[in-house]
Structure formats: C-alpha cells, structure tokens
Write a protein that holds these residues in place. Structure first.
Motif, PDB file in Angstrom:
ATOM      1  N   GLY A 117     -43.083  56.762 -50.123  1.00 46.25           N
ATOM      2  CA  GLY A 117     -44.399  57.029 -49.571  1.00 46.25           C
ATOM      3  C   GLY A 117     -45.386  57.220 -50.717  1.00 46.25           C
ATOM      4  O   GLY A 117     -45.115  56.824 -51.843  1.00 46.25           O
ATOM      5  N   GLU A 118     -46.506  57.850 -50.427  1.00 43.54           N
ATOM      6  CA  GLU A 118     -47.513  58.061 -51.463  1.00 43.54           C
ATOM      7  C   GLU A 118     -47.025  58.998 -52.558  1.00 43.54           C
ATOM      8  O   GLU A 118     -47.165  58.726 -53.732  1.00 43.54           O
ATOM      9  CB  GLU A 118     -48.782  58.634 -50.838  1.00 43.54           C
ATOM     10  N   ASN A 119     -46.490  60.121 -52.168  1.00 48.18           N
ATOM     11  CA  ASN A 119     -45.993  61.077 -53.167  1.00 48.18           C
ATOM     12  C   ASN A 119     -44.678  61.710 -52.731  1.00 48.18           C
ATOM     13  O   ASN A 119     -44.280  62.754 -53.210  1.00 48.18           O
ATOM     14  CB  ASN A 119     -47.047  62.166 -53.444  1.00 48.18           C
ATOM     15  N   MET A 120     -44.015  61.053 -51.819  1.00 52.46           N
ATOM     16  CA  MET A 120     -42.716  61.533 -51.329  1.00 52.46           C
ATOM     17  C   MET A 120     -41.959  60.372 -50.696  1.00 52.46           C
ATOM     18  O   MET A 120     -42.525  59.319 -50.465  1.00 52.46           O
ATOM     19  CB  MET A 120     -42.916  62.652 -50.297  1.00 52.46           C
ATOM     20  N   LEU A 121     -40.682  60.596 -50.453  1.00 49.23           N
ATOM     21  CA  LEU A 121     -39.893  59.570 -49.783  1.00 49.23           C
ATOM     22  C   LEU A 121     -40.052  59.716 -48.276  1.00 49.23           C
ATOM     23  O   LEU A 121     -40.408  60.786 -47.782  1.00 49.23           O
ATOM     24  CB  LEU A 121     -38.410  59.724 -50.144  1.00 49.23           C
ATOM     25  N   VAL A 122     -39.777  58.644 -47.560  1.00 52.03           N
ATOM     26  CA  VAL A 122     -39.784  58.690 -46.096  1.00 52.03           C
ATOM     27  C   VAL A 122     -38.575  57.912 -45.575  1.00 52.03           C
ATOM     28  O   VAL A 122     -37.984  57.115 -46.306  1.00 52.03           O
ATOM     29  CB  VAL A 122     -41.082  58.072 -45.506  1.00 52.03           C
ATOM     30  N   ILE A 123     -38.249  58.158 -44.320  1.00 53.92           N
ATOM     31  CA  ILE A 123     -37.142  57.456 -43.654  1.00 53.92           C
ATOM     32  C   ILE A 123     -37.732  56.604 -42.543  1.00 53.92           C
ATOM     33  O   ILE A 123     -38.558  57.086 -41.758  1.00 53.92           O
ATOM     34  CB  ILE A 123     -36.156  58.476 -43.044  1.00 53.92           C
ATOM     35  N   HIS A 124     -37.324  55.354 -42.457  1.00 52.57           N
ATOM     36  CA  HIS A 124     -37.786  54.515 -41.340  1.00 52.57           C
ATOM     37  C   HIS A 124     -37.040  54.948 -40.075  1.00 52.57           C
ATOM     38  O   HIS A 124     -35.812  54.821 -40.006  1.00 52.57           O
ATOM     39  CB  HIS A 124     -37.538  53.039 -41.619  1.00 52.57           C
ATOM     40  N   PRO A 125     -37.781  55.473 -39.086  1.00 53.78           N
ATOM     41  CA  PRO A 125     -37.108  56.028 -37.908  1.00 53.78           C
ATOM     42  C   PRO A 125     -36.342  55.016 -37.069  1.00 53.78           C
ATOM     43  O   PRO A 125     -35.413  55.395 -36.346  1.00 53.78           O
ATOM     44  CB  PRO A 125     -38.237  56.663 -37.090  1.00 53.78           C
ATOM     45  N   ASP A 126     -36.684  53.740 -37.147  1.00 52.66           N
ATOM     46  CA  ASP A 126     -35.942  52.746 -36.367  1.00 52.66           C
ATOM     47  C   ASP A 126     -34.703  52.251 -37.106  1.00 52.66           C
ATOM     48  O   ASP A 126     -33.808  51.654 -36.506  1.00 52.66           O
ATOM     49  CB  ASP A 126     -36.821  51.528 -36.055  1.00 52.66           C
ATOM     50  N   GLU A 127     -34.672  52.460 -38.406  1.00 55.04           N
ATOM     51  CA  GLU A 127     -33.532  51.980 -39.188  1.00 55.04           C
ATOM     52  C   GLU A 127     -32.472  53.052 -39.389  1.00 55.04           C
ATOM     53  O   GLU A 127     -31.297  52.751 -39.608  1.00 55.04           O
ATOM     54  CB  GLU A 127     -34.024  51.453 -40.545  1.00 55.04           C
ATOM     55  N   CYS A 128     -32.893  54.305 -39.331  1.00 50.20           N
ATOM     56  CA  CYS A 128     -31.954  55.425 -39.498  1.00 50.20           C
ATOM     57  C   CYS A 128     -30.932  55.413 -38.371  1.00 50.20           C
ATOM     58  O   CYS A 128     -31.290  55.313 -37.203  1.00 50.20           O
ATOM     59  CB  CYS A 128     -32.733  56.740 -39.493  1.00 50.20           C
ATOM     60  N   ILE A 129     -29.652  55.511 -38.718  1.00 51.96           N
ATOM     61  CA  ILE A 129     -28.595  55.497 -37.702  1.00 51.96           C
ATOM     62  C   ILE A 129     -28.095  56.911 -37.386  1.00 51.96           C
ATOM     63  O   ILE A 129     -27.053  57.085 -36.770  1.00 51.96           O
ATOM     64  CB  ILE A 129     -27.419  54.591 -38.123  1.00 51.96           C
ATOM     65  N   PHE A 164     -45.371  60.071 -39.240  1.00 52.26           N
ATOM     66  CA  PHE A 164     -45.700  60.007 -40.670  1.00 52.26           C
ATOM     67  C   PHE A 164     -44.671  59.160 -41.414  1.00 52.26           C
ATOM     68  O   PHE A 164     -45.017  58.279 -42.217  1.00 52.26           O
ATOM     69  CB  PHE A 164     -45.732  61.430 -41.243  1.00 52.26           C
ATOM     70  N   ASN A 165     -43.383  59.386 -41.144  1.00 48.69           N
ATOM     71  CA  ASN A 165     -42.327  58.631 -41.807  1.00 48.69           C
ATOM     72  C   ASN A 165     -42.412  57.148 -41.447  1.00 48.69           C
ATOM     73  O   ASN A 165     -42.251  56.271 -42.285  1.00 48.69           O
ATOM     74  CB  ASN A 165     -40.952  59.200 -41.444  1.00 48.69           C
ATOM     75  N   ARG A 166     -42.716  56.882 -40.165  1.00 46.17           N
ATOM     76  CA  ARG A 166     -42.831  55.494 -39.729  1.00 46.17           C
ATOM     77  C   ARG A 166     -43.993  54.804 -40.460  1.00 46.17           C
ATOM     78  O   ARG A 166     -43.848  53.701 -40.983  1.00 46.17           O
ATOM     79  CB  ARG A 166     -43.064  55.433 -38.223  1.00 46.17           C
ATOM     80  N   LYS A 167     -45.127  55.479 -40.488  1.00 50.60           N
ATOM     81  CA  LYS A 167     -46.321  54.897 -41.093  1.00 50.60           C
ATOM     82  C   LYS A 167     -46.077  54.496 -42.558  1.00 50.60           C
ATOM     83  O   LYS A 167     -46.378  53.375 -42.969  1.00 50.60           O
ATOM     84  CB  LYS A 167     -47.459  55.914 -41.008  1.00 50.60           C
ATOM     85  N   SER A 174     -43.160  54.139 -44.101  1.00 51.81           N
ATOM     86  CA  SER A 174     -42.066  53.171 -44.291  1.00 51.81           C
ATOM     87  C   SER A 174     -42.555  51.753 -44.124  1.00 51.81           C
ATOM     88  O   SER A 174     -41.992  50.816 -44.666  1.00 51.81           O
ATOM     89  CB  SER A 174     -40.952  53.335 -43.266  1.00 51.81           C
ATOM     90  N   GLU A 175     -43.590  51.590 -43.303  1.00 55.53           N
ATOM     91  CA  GLU A 175     -44.055  50.235 -42.992  1.00 55.53           C
ATOM     92  C   GLU A 175     -45.265  49.849 -43.818  1.00 55.53           C
ATOM     93  O   GLU A 175     -45.784  48.749 -43.685  1.00 55.53           O
ATOM     94  CB  GLU A 175     -44.381  50.156 -41.491  1.00 55.53           C
ATOM     95  N   MET A 176     -45.740  50.745 -44.678  1.00 53.53           N
ATOM     96  CA  MET A 176     -46.991  50.500 -45.375  1.00 53.53           C
ATOM     97  C   MET A 176     -46.882  49.476 -46.504  1.00 53.53           C
ATOM     98  O   MET A 176     -47.785  48.714 -46.751  1.00 53.53           O
ATOM     99  CB  MET A 176     -47.529  51.818 -45.925  1.00 53.53           C
TER     100      MET A 176
END
Ligand code: SF4
Length: 76
Positions: free
Chosen positions: A28-40, A68-71, A73-75
């Motif tokens: 992300g901008e200053n942190m990591l994020v998880i893609h909510p559709d890819e997380c199992i 926020f995580n979705r946004k 992850s797809e940016m």
C-alpha cells in the motif's frame, strides 16, 4: 478474509508475505495490505506479524479495513 490494520504503518517486517501460500499481500502507500478476494483465510500470517497488524475480518468494526485493503491491493 484477513486484513492488515494501521499497526503495519512504516513496518519493515515482511514475514507475513513470505509465509502466505497464495501471495495475496500487496504494497500500500505506507503499509502492506491483503487482497480480500485472494486471501484463503488460512491464518498462517497472523502469528508471524511482529506488529500484531493482521486481523480476521470477523473482529468488530473490520468492514472499513476490508475496503481499505481491497482498494490498495488493486491500486497498482
Ligand atoms: Fe495469505 Fe493465509 Fe494470511 Fe490470507 S490468511 S493473507 S491466505 S497467509
């Protein structure tokens, strides 16, 4: 899904990224994020985070963090 919350900001650890079996962490901008559709939902990353920044979305008030995580992850 699991999500990354603001405890991750400016964190330099990437232990979570290395253990994720489906590679669903993104920068992300200053942190990591998880893609909510890819997380199992395996939960493997949660105990690996030294900042306690990874939480299941079943905790209260996580909807904002899922979006926020979705946004982010797809940016990129
Ligand atoms: Fe990856 Fe599993 Fe963590 Fe989801 S719960 S981000 S699939 S390690």
């Amino acid at each position: 899904t699991y999500v990354v919350i603001d405890n991750c900001i400016a964190c330099k650890y990437t232990d979570c990224v290395e253990v994720c079996p489906v590679d669903c962490f993104y920068e992300g901008e200053n942190m990591l994020v998880i893609h909510p559709d890819e997380c199992i939902d395996c939960g493997v990353c949660e105990p690996e985070c030294p900042a306690d920044a990874i939480r299941p979305d079943t905790e209260p008030d996580m909807d904002q963090w899922v979006e926020f995580n979705r946004k982010y992850s797809e940016m990129w």
